[in-house]
Design a protein around this motif. Structure first.
Motif, PDB file in Angstrom:
ATOM      1  N   ASP A  40      16.867   4.248  -9.167  1.00 59.40           N
ATOM      2  CA  ASP A  40      15.509   4.776  -9.344  1.00 59.40           C
ATOM      3  C   ASP A  40      14.833   4.986  -7.999  1.00 59.40           C
ATOM      4  N   LYS A  41      15.123   4.116  -7.055  1.00 56.35           N
ATOM      5  CA  LYS A  41      14.514   4.229  -5.731  1.00 56.35           C
ATOM      6  C   LYS A  41      14.969   5.501  -5.023  1.00 56.35           C
ATOM      7  N   GLU A  42      16.236   5.862  -5.193  1.00 56.36           N
ATOM      8  CA  GLU A  42      16.773   7.056  -4.542  1.00 56.36           C
ATOM      9  C   GLU A  42      16.135   8.341  -5.055  1.00 56.36           C
ATOM     10  N   ILE A  43      15.817   8.364  -6.324  1.00 54.46           N
ATOM     11  CA  ILE A  43      15.400   9.636  -6.921  1.00 54.46           C
ATOM     12  C   ILE A  43      13.916   9.708  -7.274  1.00 54.46           C
ATOM     13  N   LYS A  44      13.167   8.632  -7.068  1.00 55.09           N
ATOM     14  CA  LYS A  44      11.794   8.599  -7.588  1.00 55.09           C
ATOM     15  C   LYS A  44      10.895   9.676  -6.991  1.00 55.09           C
ATOM     16  N   ASP A  45      11.169  10.104  -5.774  1.00 57.59           N
ATOM     17  CA  ASP A  45      10.318  11.112  -5.138  1.00 57.59           C
ATOM     18  C   ASP A  45      10.926  12.510  -5.141  1.00 57.59           C
ATOM     19  N   ILE A  46      12.038  12.682  -5.844  1.00 56.71           N
ATOM     20  CA  ILE A  46      12.703  13.984  -5.867  1.00 56.71           C
ATOM     21  C   ILE A  46      12.151  14.841  -6.998  1.00 56.71           C
ATOM     22  N   GLU A  73      29.692  16.834  -7.938  1.00 56.01           N
ATOM     23  CA  GLU A  73      30.972  17.157  -8.555  1.00 56.01           C
ATOM     24  C   GLU A  73      31.472  18.522  -8.113  1.00 56.01           C
ATOM     25  N   GLU A  74      30.565  19.501  -8.040  1.00 54.85           N
ATOM     26  CA  GLU A  74      30.941  20.877  -7.718  1.00 54.85           C
ATOM     27  C   GLU A  74      30.758  21.203  -6.237  1.00 54.85           C
ATOM     28  N   ARG A  75      30.336  20.220  -5.461  1.00 61.36           N
ATOM     29  CA  ARG A  75      30.111  20.393  -4.018  1.00 61.36           C
ATOM     30  C   ARG A  75      29.127  21.533  -3.756  1.00 61.36           C
ATOM     31  N   ILE A  76      27.980  21.472  -4.428  1.00 57.99           N
ATOM     32  CA  ILE A  76      26.954  22.500  -4.312  1.00 57.99           C
ATOM     33  C   ILE A  76      25.923  22.090  -3.260  1.00 57.99           C
ATOM     34  N   LYS A  77      25.893  22.807  -2.151  1.00 59.36           N
ATOM     35  CA  LYS A  77      24.868  22.609  -1.125  1.00 59.36           C
ATOM     36  C   LYS A  77      24.718  21.139  -0.717  1.00 59.36           C
ATOM     37  N   ILE A  78      25.834  20.449  -0.566  1.00 59.57           N
ATOM     38  CA  ILE A  78      25.787  19.009  -0.302  1.00 59.57           C
ATOM     39  C   ILE A  78      24.976  18.683   0.951  1.00 59.57           C
ATOM     40  N   ASP A  79      25.281  19.355   2.057  1.00 58.92           N
ATOM     41  CA  ASP A  79      24.583  19.058   3.315  1.00 58.92           C
ATOM     42  C   ASP A  79      23.089  19.330   3.199  1.00 58.92           C
ATOM     43  N   VAL A  80      22.749  20.430   2.548  1.00 55.56           N
ATOM     44  CA  VAL A  80      21.336  20.785   2.388  1.00 55.56           C
ATOM     45  C   VAL A  80      20.612  19.735   1.564  1.00 55.56           C
ATOM     46  N   LEU A  81      21.223  19.304   0.463  1.00 51.89           N
ATOM     47  CA  LEU A  81      20.579  18.341  -0.422  1.00 51.89           C
ATOM     48  C   LEU A  81      20.422  16.986   0.250  1.00 51.89           C
ATOM     49  N   GLU A  82      21.441  16.548   0.977  1.00 51.16           N
ATOM     50  CA  GLU A  82      21.348  15.245   1.644  1.00 51.16           C
ATOM     51  C   GLU A  82      20.256  15.252   2.707  1.00 51.16           C
ATOM     52  N   THR A  83      20.147  16.366   3.435  1.00 48.13           N
ATOM     53  CA  THR A  83      19.129  16.472   4.477  1.00 48.13           C
ATOM     54  C   THR A  83      17.732  16.583   3.891  1.00 48.13           C
ATOM     55  N   LYS A  84      17.584  17.416   2.880  1.00 46.04           N
ATOM     56  CA  LYS A  84      16.259  17.711   2.337  1.00 46.04           C
ATOM     57  C   LYS A  84      15.719  16.586   1.470  1.00 46.04           C
ATOM     58  N   PHE A  85      16.601  15.922   0.711  1.00 48.98           N
ATOM     59  CA  PHE A  85      16.127  14.937  -0.259  1.00 48.98           C
ATOM     60  C   PHE A  85      16.500  13.499   0.098  1.00 48.98           C
ATOM     61  N   GLY A  86      17.254  13.319   1.178  1.00 53.42           N
ATOM     62  CA  GLY A  86      17.544  11.969   1.657  1.00 53.42           C
ATOM     63  C   GLY A  86      18.421  11.152   0.739  1.00 53.42           C
ATOM     64  N   VAL A  87      19.265  11.809  -0.032  1.00 58.51           N
ATOM     65  CA  VAL A  87      20.162  11.090  -0.918  1.00 58.51           C
ATOM     66  C   VAL A  87      21.582  11.224  -0.383  1.00 58.51           C
ATOM     67  N   ASP A  88      22.326  10.125  -0.396  1.00 57.11           N
ATOM     68  CA  ASP A  88      23.691  10.115   0.134  1.00 57.11           C
ATOM     69  C   ASP A  88      24.662  10.393  -1.004  1.00 57.11           C
ATOM     70  N   LEU A  89      25.070  11.641  -1.144  1.00 52.70           N
ATOM     71  CA  LEU A  89      25.949  12.014  -2.246  1.00 52.70           C
ATOM     72  C   LEU A  89      27.368  11.496  -2.041  1.00 52.70           C
ATOM     73  N   SER A  90      27.818  11.417  -0.805  1.00 52.74           N
ATOM     74  CA  SER A  90      29.171  10.930  -0.556  1.00 52.74           C
ATOM     75  C   SER A  90      29.278   9.446  -0.874  1.00 52.74           C
ATOM     76  N   LYS A  91      28.203   8.688  -0.608  1.00 53.53           N
ATOM     77  CA  LYS A  91      28.216   7.252  -0.875  1.00 53.53           C
ATOM     78  C   LYS A  91      28.347   6.979  -2.365  1.00 53.53           C
ATOM     79  N   ASN A  92      27.743   7.839  -3.165  1.00 48.76           N
ATOM     80  CA  ASN A  92      27.740   7.627  -4.600  1.00 48.76           C
ATOM     81  C   ASN A  92      28.943   8.232  -5.312  1.00 48.76           C
ATOM     82  N   LEU A  93      29.834   8.818  -4.551  1.00 46.05           N
ATOM     83  CA  LEU A  93      30.924   9.576  -5.149  1.00 46.05           C
ATOM     84  C   LEU A  93      31.764   8.740  -6.106  1.00 46.05           C
TER      85      LEU A  93
END
Length: 269
Positions: free
Chosen positions: A92-98, A64-84
């Motif tokens: 659960d699969k996306e976040i289980k290892d975060i 929502e606040e566009r906080i470190k989007i590129d860093v988070l997508e790279t580091k945690f493998g979650v697609d924030l733009s897809k879920n927008l």
């Protein structure tokens, strides 16, 4: 760029440290709650309890606040733009290892360090309220204004005029009072601003008990008093007291009236 400082503020009788970047000492928050409520909450319990809900909260906040989007997508493998536009749902699969802690650190809303050999854990205002809400909804409501006021920024940025005022005091009165000149005259100013008797608080801690409005007034008063001292309108202790009381009928060392001087510097002469 100003140096990062840690300042003390008060919640009821409890001291809460906050840095001038807005980050709060989270252990102070938890300690205040535990003492107030006779409880034994610990920060690690916050990270462990409801891990998936906390990770979803952090990811949604980042998106929502566009906080470190590129860093988070790279580091945690979650697609924030897809879920927008997907109702803010993360599977659960996306976040289980975060890790919630690692995610908060990557977002720069949770920071750990060592200061004077002691571990320090700091959180942003939003995360501070999240932790306060976990402690208790009532406690969160009590801390809400603290998270959003501008008190710590005002304290920090009034430092320039405080130093200007200090320098003017020492230049004008050091010959009469020596090193005690600073305490003597700053105490007069602080007592006047707070409406308190002298020596109610140690001079260097007065800002800890001032409200945001009092600090804004102090900033202006310190700036104005420094000019009066530097320009020779205030040369005695009685003149200092008169100027503080906002009844200046002062003439400087060159015989110029204060009222004429004020009009001149404001382009009104």
């Amino acid at each position: 760029m100003k140096t990062l400082h840690t300042m003390t503020r008060y919640f009821e009788e409890y001291k809460i440290r906050q840095d001038t970047d807005g980050m709060f000492n989270v252990q102070d928050i938890i300690d205040a709650f535990n003492e107030r409520e006779n409880s034994n909450k610990r920060l690690d319990h916050f990270w462990e309890n409801n891990k998936s809900g906390l990770v979803r909260f952090l990811l949604s906040w980042a998106r929502e606040e566009r906080i470190k989007i590129d860093v988070l997508e790279t580091k945690f493998g979650v697609d924030l733009s897809k879920n927008l536009n997907s109702g803010f749902n993360f599977s659960d699969k996306e976040i289980k290892d975060i890790s919630a802690i690692k995610l908060a650190k990557a977002m720069k809303v949770y920071k750990t360090s060592r200061r004077k050999g002691e571990p320090t854990k700091r959180v942003s205002g939003v995360l501070m309220l999240k932790i306060a809400g976990w402690l208790s909804p009532e406690f969160e409501s009590l801390l809400y204004s603290m998270a959003w006021d501008g008190l710590i920024k005002v304290r920090h940025f009034m430092g320039d005029n405080t130093q200007k005022f200090t320098d003017a005091i020492m230049k004008r009165f050091h010959g009469y009072y020596g090193e005690r000149a600073y305490e003597r005259f700053m105490n007069k100013a602080n007592s006047h601003l707070l409406g308190l008797p002298p020596l109610k608080y140690k001079t260097n801690r007065v800002r800890d008990v001032m409200t945001e409005d009092q600090l804004l007034v102090a900033d202006k008063v310190f700036d104005q008093m420094a000019v009066l001292l530097d320009e020779g309108y205030v040369v005695t202790e009685s003149g200092f007291d008169q100027a503080l009381s906002n009844r200046p009928n002062l003439v400087n060392e060159d015989g110029i009236n204060l009222g004429d001087y004020i009009r001149e510097i404001n382009g009104l002469s």
